[in-house]
Design a protein around this motif. Structure first.
Motif, PDB file in Angstrom:
ATOM      1  N   GLY A  95      12.022  30.999 -21.688  1.00 23.45           N
ATOM      2  CA  GLY A  95      11.583  30.480 -20.408  1.00 23.45           C
ATOM      3  C   GLY A  95      10.095  30.534 -20.137  1.00 23.45           C
ATOM      4  O   GLY A  95       9.673  30.328 -18.988  1.00 23.45           O
ATOM      5  N   PHE A  96       9.278  30.765 -21.164  1.00 26.35           N
ATOM      6  CA  PHE A  96       7.832  30.802 -20.957  1.00 26.35           C
ATOM      7  C   PHE A  96       7.260  29.395 -21.100  1.00 26.35           C
ATOM      8  O   PHE A  96       7.674  28.626 -21.975  1.00 26.35           O
ATOM      9  N   VAL A  97       6.302  29.060 -20.237  1.00 23.94           N
ATOM     10  CA  VAL A  97       5.658  27.746 -20.287  1.00 23.94           C
ATOM     11  C   VAL A  97       4.251  27.909 -20.838  1.00 23.94           C
ATOM     12  O   VAL A  97       3.609  28.943 -20.656  1.00 23.94           O
ATOM     13  N   SER A  98       3.777  26.860 -21.484  1.00 22.23           N
ATOM     14  CA  SER A  98       2.491  26.932 -22.167  1.00 22.23           C
ATOM     15  C   SER A  98       1.328  26.636 -21.222  1.00 22.23           C
ATOM     16  O   SER A  98       1.400  25.714 -20.403  1.00 22.23           O
ATOM     17  N   VAL A  99       0.271  27.434 -21.346  1.00 21.10           N
ATOM     18  CA  VAL A  99      -0.997  27.118 -20.695  1.00 21.10           C
ATOM     19  C   VAL A  99      -2.112  27.304 -21.720  1.00 21.10           C
ATOM     20  O   VAL A  99      -1.934  27.971 -22.742  1.00 21.10           O
ATOM     21  N   GLU A 100      -3.243  26.692 -21.436  1.00 15.27           N
ATOM     22  CA  GLU A 100      -4.435  26.885 -22.256  1.00 15.27           C
ATOM     23  C   GLU A 100      -5.612  27.053 -21.320  1.00 15.27           C
ATOM     24  O   GLU A 100      -5.764  26.298 -20.352  1.00 15.27           O
ATOM     25  N   THR A 101      -6.425  28.050 -21.575  1.00 16.02           N
ATOM     26  CA  THR A 101      -7.599  28.285 -20.742  1.00 16.02           C
ATOM     27  C   THR A 101      -8.866  27.970 -21.526  1.00 16.02           C
ATOM     28  O   THR A 101      -8.842  27.866 -22.755  1.00 16.02           O
ATOM     29  N   ARG A 102      -9.955  27.814 -20.809  1.00 16.99           N
ATOM     30  CA  ARG A 102     -11.235  27.503 -21.444  1.00 16.99           C
ATOM     31  C   ARG A 102     -11.659  28.648 -22.370  1.00 16.99           C
ATOM     32  O   ARG A 102     -11.202  29.787 -22.223  1.00 16.99           O
ATOM     33  N   ALA A 103     -12.541  28.342 -23.300  1.00 19.52           N
ATOM     34  CA  ALA A 103     -12.994  29.348 -24.262  1.00 19.52           C
ATOM     35  C   ALA A 103     -13.986  30.321 -23.657  1.00 19.52           C
ATOM     36  O   ALA A 103     -14.136  31.444 -24.157  1.00 19.52           O
ATOM     37  N   VAL A 104     -14.673  29.945 -22.586  1.00 22.13           N
ATOM     38  CA  VAL A 104     -15.738  30.776 -22.021  1.00 22.13           C
ATOM     39  C   VAL A 104     -15.363  31.274 -20.630  1.00 22.13           C
ATOM     40  O   VAL A 104     -14.605  30.628 -19.902  1.00 22.13           O
ATOM     41  N   GLU A 105     -15.899  32.434 -20.297  1.00 18.98           N
ATOM     42  CA  GLU A 105     -15.782  33.026 -18.968  1.00 18.98           C
ATOM     43  C   GLU A 105     -17.154  33.560 -18.579  1.00 18.98           C
ATOM     44  O   GLU A 105     -17.993  33.853 -19.453  1.00 18.98           O
ATOM     45  N   PRO A 106     -17.425  33.718 -17.286  1.00 18.66           N
ATOM     46  CA  PRO A 106     -18.660  34.396 -16.897  1.00 18.66           C
ATOM     47  C   PRO A 106     -18.696  35.799 -17.502  1.00 18.66           C
ATOM     48  O   PRO A 106     -17.691  36.518 -17.494  1.00 18.66           O
ATOM     49  N   VAL A 107     -19.827  36.159 -18.051  1.00 18.11           N
ATOM     50  CA  VAL A 107     -19.953  37.499 -18.649  1.00 18.11           C
ATOM     51  C   VAL A 107     -19.632  38.575 -17.626  1.00 18.11           C
ATOM     52  O   VAL A 107     -19.046  39.612 -17.944  1.00 18.11           O
ATOM     53  N   SER A 108     -19.986  38.317 -16.369  1.00 16.73           N
ATOM     54  CA  SER A 108     -19.718  39.298 -15.319  1.00 16.73           C
ATOM     55  C   SER A 108     -18.229  39.572 -15.168  1.00 16.73           C
ATOM     56  O   SER A 108     -17.832  40.658 -14.732  1.00 16.73           O
ATOM     57  N   ARG A 109     -17.395  38.618 -15.535  1.00 11.40           N
ATOM     58  CA  ARG A 109     -15.950  38.847 -15.462  1.00 11.40           C
ATOM     59  C   ARG A 109     -15.433  39.553 -16.712  1.00 11.40           C
ATOM     60  O   ARG A 109     -14.477  40.326 -16.665  1.00 11.40           O
ATOM     61  N   LEU A 110     -16.056  39.280 -17.840  1.00 12.51           N
ATOM     62  CA  LEU A 110     -15.593  39.870 -19.096  1.00 12.51           C
ATOM     63  C   LEU A 110     -15.968  41.347 -19.223  1.00 12.51           C
ATOM     64  O   LEU A 110     -15.175  42.148 -19.721  1.00 12.51           O
ATOM     65  N   VAL A 111     -17.163  41.714 -18.801  1.00 10.58           N
ATOM     66  CA  VAL A 111     -17.604  43.097 -19.000  1.00 10.58           C
ATOM     67  C   VAL A 111     -16.796  44.028 -18.105  1.00 10.58           C
ATOM     68  O   VAL A 111     -16.383  43.685 -17.012  1.00 10.58           O
TER      69      VAL A 111
END
Length: 457
Positions: free
Chosen positions: A37-53
């Motif tokens: 029952g899982f559906v597929s999504v795809e997200t962008r390759a980049v995120e703001p560094v402020s969110r990643l750190v």
């Protein structure tokens, strides 16, 4: 002038035969995720560094930054054409996992999603770590997550590893062990011992498989732990069981704390649910901690039996605070197959291979170039019926064309009939040749497409 091509370490590129194996694995993984029952999504390759750190523990120093080679003509930022010069909130980085970008995706699309939301995501991720066996700087992860609005039912924490067990039961990976723990157990245990730097202690104990008890003892001592506290930490990490007996063994260590009690109850519930569905597939292993900071409850790691030193090939856990807009929190639980890491071990050791290195089932032979249009018509007929077909690259003697098929492990060669005679098809493995019509001939089911094979030593 000749140009020397040098490979980039940590960025794997499979040869065609290996890529077939990867594709077959992906087919099984995708199909099984969807069956649950899982559906597929795809997200962008980049995120703001402020969110990643700050999301990935030691992964912060491994984040790849993204920028344009040239800045704006007016001296603006080279990170984002819309950014003001020097604005750190606009700095971009490649995602180091799929959970952090997924949590952002949930926040941005919460009004359009139905909760609990079950998603799977199969994408590349990037980490700037030192390449070594099974560790890459670019690799493919296969994630499943379930998130809900406000609260998330505990039974999903038992479901995650059971889905993975279903996937692995269909793949020739050999014996494996899914280890499960609850972060509240070591956190409560450390607090009960008087160790206040819980995160630091977790990270040290998480290195146990890499540096051993002596290395962990040294690091804990440097962090200020007493000999008694170190001994208790190591004793906790040694506890494992395939049933719920781990809880009594933890209590026997004589440490008490409300968070510890909560974690023991939650892990007991996960183990009970797993024991009812797939006995023996889960092992409660209290040394599992997971280094990523956002995990708050149940955590998972998976190892190939007999190859424990290789590390985890599938991991994840529960996160309660990763996605929040200030009004609503979206807790989740997820688990991820490190596909590149898993295949690197299976393929490099020759344990798993494809039955053939190409999807092609049939080669249509050409005796003379004038027959190419007839060959194209036959190939189109076969392809229309789902049989992968290609045409010989040039007219040649049939013996040479059989060798062409043999070199590529293509099982069948199709011969066009001459002077009104019927076409025929030859199994080049057995030598059997029979009359055939493109509108009706079908290969054996096992030859229609490549399949996975496990090669036992």
């Amino acid at each position: 002038m000749s140009v020397k091509i040098a490979p980039l370490s940590g960025f794997p590129e499979w040869l065609p035969a290996e890529r077939v194996v990867e594709q077959l694995f992906l087919d099984v993984i995708r199909e099984t995720f969807e069956l649950h029952g899982f559906v597929s999504v795809e997200t962008r390759a980049v995120e703001p560094v402020s969110r990643l750190v700050g999301k990935g523990g030691d992964a912060d120093k491994e984040i790849y930054g993204v920028h344009r080679l040239a800045g704006d003509a007016d001296g603006g930022s080279a990170t984002d054409p819309d950014a003001e010069a020097g604005d750190p909130d606009k700095a971009l980085g490649l995602h180091f996992d799929l959970t952090v970008p997924f949590s952002r995706y949930v926040l941005e699309n919460a009004g359009k999603l139905t909760f609990p939301f079950r998603r799977y995501q199969i994408q590349k991720v990037w980490r700037g770590e030192r390449p070594q066996e099974g560790r890459f700087r670019e690799f493919t992860q296969c994630d499943i997550d379930i998130v809900d609005a406000g609260s998330l039912a505990a039974h999903y924490e038992a479901e995650m590893p059971l889905v993975i067990a279903d996937v692995f039961s269909k793949l020739p990976i050999g014996e494996y062990r899914i280890q499960v723990n609850n972060r509240k157990i070591p956190e409560g245990f450390y607090l009960g011992l008087g160790l206040t730097d819980v995160v630091g202690t977790l990270r040290i104990v998480d290195k146990l498989d890499k540096i051993g008890p002596e290395g962990v003892t040294e690091l804990l001592a440097e962090a200020g732990a007493t000999d008694e506290q170190i001994g208790q930490c190591l004793a906790l990490a040694e506890i494992s069981s395939t049933d719920t007996s781990f809880a009594d063994r933890v209590r026997a260590l004589g440490v008490s704390h409300p968070t510890l009690d909560e974690g023991l109850a939650e892990l007991t519930a996960v183990m009970e649910a797993a024991m009812a569905q797939r006995p023996g597939v889960l092992v409660a292993d209290l040394r599992v901690a997971r280094g990523l900071d956002y995990y708050t409850g149940t955590v998972y790691e998976t190892q190939l039996v007999g190859q424990e030193s290789y590390g985890s090939i599938c991991s994840g856990g529960r996160y309660d605070a990763l996605a929040s807009d200030g009004r609503t929190t979206y807790p989740g639980v997820g688990i991820s197959i490190g596909l590149s890491r898993l295949l690197a071990r299976l393929v490099s050791t020759g344990v798993v291979r494809a039955s053939r290195p190409t999807p092609t089932c049939v080669v249509v032979a050409l005796g003379v170039e004038e027959d190419r249009s007839r060959a194209m018509a036959v190939a189109a007929e076969l392809r229309g019926r789902g049989i992968a077909t290609e045409i010989a690259p040039s007219a040649a003697k049939f013996g040479k064309q059989i060798k062409f098929a043999d070199r590529r492990s293509i099982p069948f060669v199709w011969f066009l009939g001459a002077d009104g005679a019927s076409d025929s098809v030859k199994d080049i493995r057995s030598g059997e040749q029979v009359d055939a019509e493109a509108a009706t001939w079908t290969p054996p089911a096992e030859d229609l497409r490549p399949s996975l094979e496990r090669v036992e030593a």
